[in-house]
Design an enzyme around this catalytic site. Structure first.
Site, PDB file in Angstrom:
ATOM      1  N   GLU A   1       0.708  -1.266  -0.106  1.00  0.00           N
ATOM      2  CA  GLU A   1      -0.170  -0.002  -0.033  1.00  0.00           C
ATOM      3  C   GLU A   1       0.854   1.111   0.052  1.00  0.00           C
ATOM      4  OE1 GLU A   1      -2.343  -3.286   1.883  1.00  0.00           O
ATOM      5  OE2 GLU A   1      -0.485  -2.328   2.572  1.00  0.00           O
TER       6      GLU A   1
ATOM      7  N   TYR B   1       7.635   1.843  -7.699  1.00  0.00           N
ATOM      8  CA  TYR B   1       6.951   0.649  -7.807  1.00  0.00           C
ATOM      9  C   TYR B   1       6.562   0.258  -8.988  1.00  0.00           C
ATOM     10  CZ  TYR B   1       6.919   1.309  -2.731  1.00  0.00           C
ATOM     11  OH  TYR B   1       7.202   1.739  -1.472  1.00  0.00           O
TER      12      TYR B   1
END
Length: 150
Positions: free
Chosen positions: A109, A121
């Site tokens: 998250e 990411y």
């Protein structure tokens, strides 16, 4: 002997906890406490690593492994050392370790507003799969759920 300015990624040690906690506290209002870091590095299910430059711990990552899935639960680089590739180095090391452990799915998250982290990411193959409403506090914010399948 390491070359000056070289970034070393290594396993987190108990002696690293005060510095890791300092980085965490400076970066997050809802920081982990030192006991949480101690628990994590003592857990057989967690993989904790630090980025070190000139003998100074500058960042860390903690990944929790459950069967063939890994949850990247805490990543942080000290403000003065951001944009030097430490986040990328930490993430690549964690993914490499995960491959050795036969991990096929990574989950994390990230704050919706944290565009540098989201880009990091995405560059490593993570894809946004959903949103956790009001996941973060201080300030309240949604989290993007990002997943990478191997």
């Amino acid at each position: 002997m390491n070359a000056a300015g070289e970034i070393i990624i290594r396993r987190m040690r108990e002696c690293d906890i005060p510095r890791v906690y300092e980085i965490e506290r400076e970066s997050f209002d809802d920081a982990w406490d030192e006991e949480s870091f101690a628990y994590s590095i003592g857990s057989a299910h967690d993989y904790g690593i630090v980025a070190v430059k000139d003998d100074i711990v500058c960042g860390f990552l903690i990944m929790r492994i459950s069967f063939d899935t890994a949850d990247i639960i805490n990543v942080c680089v000290a403000e003065d050392y951001r944009h030097e590739g430490m986040g990328t180095g930490l993430l690549k090391d964690a993914l490499s370790y995960g491959a050795q452990m036969s991990i096929i799915r990574y989950i994390l998250e990230v704050r919706k507003s944290n565009s540098p982290a989201v880009k990091l990411y995405e560059n490593e193959g993570f894809v946004t799969q959903g949103i956790r409403k009001t996941y973060y506090s201080n300030p309240v914010e949604d989290a993007l759920i990002m997943i990478k399948e191997s």
